[in-house]
Design a protein around this motif. Sequence first.
Motif, PDB file in Angstrom:
ATOM      1  N   ILE A  54     -47.139  54.225  23.771  1.00 33.14           N
ATOM      2  CA  ILE A  54     -47.549  54.423  25.165  1.00 33.14           C
ATOM      3  C   ILE A  54     -46.792  53.462  26.080  1.00 33.14           C
ATOM      4  O   ILE A  54     -46.273  53.862  27.132  1.00 33.14           O
ATOM      5  CB  ILE A  54     -49.077  54.238  25.316  1.00 33.14           C
ATOM      6  CG1 ILE A  54     -49.809  55.386  24.613  1.00 33.14           C
ATOM      7  CG2 ILE A  54     -49.486  54.149  26.787  1.00 33.14           C
ATOM      8  CD1 ILE A  54     -51.300  55.151  24.436  1.00 33.14           C
ATOM      9  N   ASN A  55     -46.709  52.201  25.679  1.00 33.10           N
ATOM     10  CA  ASN A  55     -45.998  51.212  26.495  1.00 33.10           C
ATOM     11  C   ASN A  55     -44.518  51.542  26.645  1.00 33.10           C
ATOM     12  O   ASN A  55     -43.935  51.340  27.711  1.00 33.10           O
ATOM     13  CB  ASN A  55     -46.184  49.810  25.922  1.00 33.10           C
ATOM     14  CG  ASN A  55     -47.552  49.249  26.244  1.00 33.10           C
ATOM     15  OD1 ASN A  55     -48.119  49.557  27.291  1.00 33.10           O
ATOM     16  ND2 ASN A  55     -48.075  48.435  25.358  1.00 33.10           N
ATOM     17  N   GLU A  56     -43.891  52.044  25.580  1.00 31.57           N
ATOM     18  CA  GLU A  56     -42.481  52.447  25.654  1.00 31.57           C
ATOM     19  C   GLU A  56     -42.275  53.556  26.682  1.00 31.57           C
ATOM     20  O   GLU A  56     -41.328  53.517  27.467  1.00 31.57           O
ATOM     21  CB  GLU A  56     -41.986  52.923  24.282  1.00 31.57           C
ATOM     22  CG  GLU A  56     -41.738  51.811  23.296  1.00 31.57           C
ATOM     23  CD  GLU A  56     -41.347  52.346  21.919  1.00 31.57           C
ATOM     24  OE1 GLU A  56     -40.767  53.453  21.838  1.00 31.57           O
ATOM     25  OE2 GLU A  56     -41.641  51.653  20.929  1.00 31.57           O
ATOM     26  N   ILE A  57     -43.168  54.536  26.668  1.00 29.20           N
ATOM     27  CA  ILE A  57     -43.072  55.636  27.635  1.00 29.20           C
ATOM     28  C   ILE A  57     -43.254  55.111  29.054  1.00 29.20           C
ATOM     29  O   ILE A  57     -42.534  55.511  29.979  1.00 29.20           O
ATOM     30  CB  ILE A  57     -44.104  56.739  27.315  1.00 29.20           C
ATOM     31  CG1 ILE A  57     -43.712  57.450  26.026  1.00 29.20           C
ATOM     32  CG2 ILE A  57     -44.221  57.735  28.470  1.00 29.20           C
ATOM     33  CD1 ILE A  57     -44.733  58.446  25.531  1.00 29.20           C
ATOM     34  N   CYS A  58     -44.184  54.212  29.236  1.00 29.22           N
ATOM     35  CA  CYS A  58     -44.429  53.635  30.562  1.00 29.22           C
ATOM     36  C   CYS A  58     -43.206  52.880  31.059  1.00 29.22           C
ATOM     37  O   CYS A  58     -42.796  53.037  32.215  1.00 29.22           O
ATOM     38  CB  CYS A  58     -45.648  52.719  30.519  1.00 29.22           C
ATOM     39  SG  CYS A  58     -47.183  53.613  30.174  1.00 29.22           S
ATOM     40  N   ILE A  59     -42.609  52.058  30.189  1.00 26.56           N
ATOM     41  CA  ILE A  59     -41.419  51.295  30.575  1.00 26.56           C
ATOM     42  C   ILE A  59     -40.256  52.240  30.869  1.00 26.56           C
ATOM     43  O   ILE A  59     -39.576  52.100  31.882  1.00 26.56           O
ATOM     44  CB  ILE A  59     -41.053  50.278  29.471  1.00 26.56           C
ATOM     45  CG1 ILE A  59     -42.121  49.179  29.414  1.00 26.56           C
ATOM     46  CG2 ILE A  59     -39.665  49.689  29.696  1.00 26.56           C
ATOM     47  CD1 ILE A  59     -42.032  48.294  28.178  1.00 26.56           C
ATOM     48  N   LYS A  60     -40.055  53.207  29.999  1.00 31.58           N
ATOM     49  CA  LYS A  60     -38.955  54.170  30.152  1.00 31.58           C
ATOM     50  C   LYS A  60     -39.059  54.924  31.475  1.00 31.58           C
ATOM     51  O   LYS A  60     -38.049  55.199  32.125  1.00 31.58           O
ATOM     52  CB  LYS A  60     -38.982  55.165  28.980  1.00 31.58           C
ATOM     53  CG  LYS A  60     -37.909  56.213  29.022  1.00 31.58           C
ATOM     54  CD  LYS A  60     -38.025  57.144  27.831  1.00 31.58           C
ATOM     55  CE  LYS A  60     -37.068  58.301  27.943  1.00 31.58           C
ATOM     56  NZ  LYS A  60     -37.246  59.255  26.842  1.00 31.58           N
ATOM     57  N   ASN A  61     -40.274  55.247  31.894  1.00 30.46           N
ATOM     58  CA  ASN A  61     -40.478  56.017  33.119  1.00 30.46           C
ATOM     59  C   ASN A  61     -40.871  55.147  34.316  1.00 30.46           C
ATOM     60  O   ASN A  61     -41.310  55.660  35.342  1.00 30.46           O
ATOM     61  CB  ASN A  61     -41.546  57.086  32.881  1.00 30.46           C
ATOM     62  CG  ASN A  61     -41.054  58.138  31.916  1.00 30.46           C
ATOM     63  OD1 ASN A  61     -40.137  58.890  32.215  1.00 30.46           O
ATOM     64  ND2 ASN A  61     -41.641  58.159  30.726  1.00 30.46           N
ATOM     65  N   ASN A  62     -40.719  53.837  34.144  1.00 27.24           N
ATOM     66  CA  ASN A  62     -41.020  52.879  35.215  1.00 27.24           C
ATOM     67  C   ASN A  62     -42.436  53.071  35.768  1.00 27.24           C
ATOM     68  O   ASN A  62     -42.645  53.101  36.979  1.00 27.24           O
ATOM     69  CB  ASN A  62     -39.967  52.968  36.327  1.00 27.24           C
ATOM     70  CG  ASN A  62     -39.961  51.737  37.200  1.00 27.24           C
ATOM     71  OD1 ASN A  62     -40.303  50.642  36.746  1.00 27.24           O
ATOM     72  ND2 ASN A  62     -39.590  51.906  38.451  1.00 27.24           N
ATOM     73  N   LEU A  63     -43.387  53.204  34.858  1.00 26.95           N
ATOM     74  CA  LEU A  63     -44.786  53.382  35.234  1.00 26.95           C
ATOM     75  C   LEU A  63     -45.579  52.109  34.945  1.00 26.95           C
ATOM     76  O   LEU A  63     -45.325  51.426  33.952  1.00 26.95           O
ATOM     77  CB  LEU A  63     -45.410  54.536  34.430  1.00 26.95           C
ATOM     78  CG  LEU A  63     -44.796  55.917  34.625  1.00 26.95           C
ATOM     79  CD1 LEU A  63     -45.362  56.886  33.602  1.00 26.95           C
ATOM     80  CD2 LEU A  63     -45.049  56.402  36.036  1.00 26.95           C
ATOM     81  N   ASP A  64     -46.520  51.818  35.798  1.00 27.35           N
ATOM     82  CA  ASP A  64     -47.426  50.695  35.579  1.00 27.35           C
ATOM     83  C   ASP A  64     -48.665  51.251  34.886  1.00 27.35           C
ATOM     84  O   ASP A  64     -49.589  51.724  35.539  1.00 27.35           O
ATOM     85  CB  ASP A  64     -47.787  50.040  36.911  1.00 27.35           C
ATOM     86  CG  ASP A  64     -48.656  48.814  36.745  1.00 27.35           C
ATOM     87  OD1 ASP A  64     -48.652  48.226  35.641  1.00 27.35           O
ATOM     88  OD2 ASP A  64     -49.351  48.450  37.709  1.00 27.35           O
ATOM     89  N   CYS A  65     -48.682  51.211  33.578  1.00 25.54           N
ATOM     90  CA  CYS A  65     -49.764  51.812  32.801  1.00 25.54           C
ATOM     91  C   CYS A  65     -50.795  50.757  32.394  1.00 25.54           C
ATOM     92  O   CYS A  65     -50.439  49.634  32.059  1.00 25.54           O
ATOM     93  CB  CYS A  65     -49.212  52.474  31.543  1.00 25.54           C
ATOM     94  SG  CYS A  65     -48.079  53.827  31.879  1.00 25.54           S
TER      95      CYS A  65
END
Length: 149
Positions: A54-65
């Motif tokens: 989940i964190n990888e996807i957030c970082i990849k998409n520049n999301l603050d998760c």
Amino acid sequence: NSTPNKYKKLFSADILNINFYKLALRNPNYFKDIFDSDKYEQQREIAFKHLDFINEICIKNNLDCNIVIIPNDEFLFSEAKNKYSEIFRFNYHKKFGKSKIVREILETYDSVFYPEDVLEYKDYIVNDMHLTGSGNQKIAKFSYQKIKK
């Protein structure tokens, strides 16, 4: 066979959470295992793999998760422990609070939060594990306060 007929009728009418009943039939020590399992490393590996993904996807998409762990009422209130034993047929266990895996997740990930002392027993649907409207509102308020920081 040990489940009282009054509860069997409620399960068959889909009034009680049948999935928790099935879980208890398969693993009556489910809640105890969360605190005292000898399979902790396996539990940790699975949880961390999902959180890292989940964190990888957030970082990849520049999301603050952010993730909020909503505790089961079984971990917070003695009334719930009795309910899970009597109705759902889980074996009773004594421990309350955060499990070992939850404590480690909170220590490891800055984006994971736990609503300590936020919920009351009345914030859970009777004879179920889900939150009522008031419980959802409390979690929403808690989440908003954590996210806006």
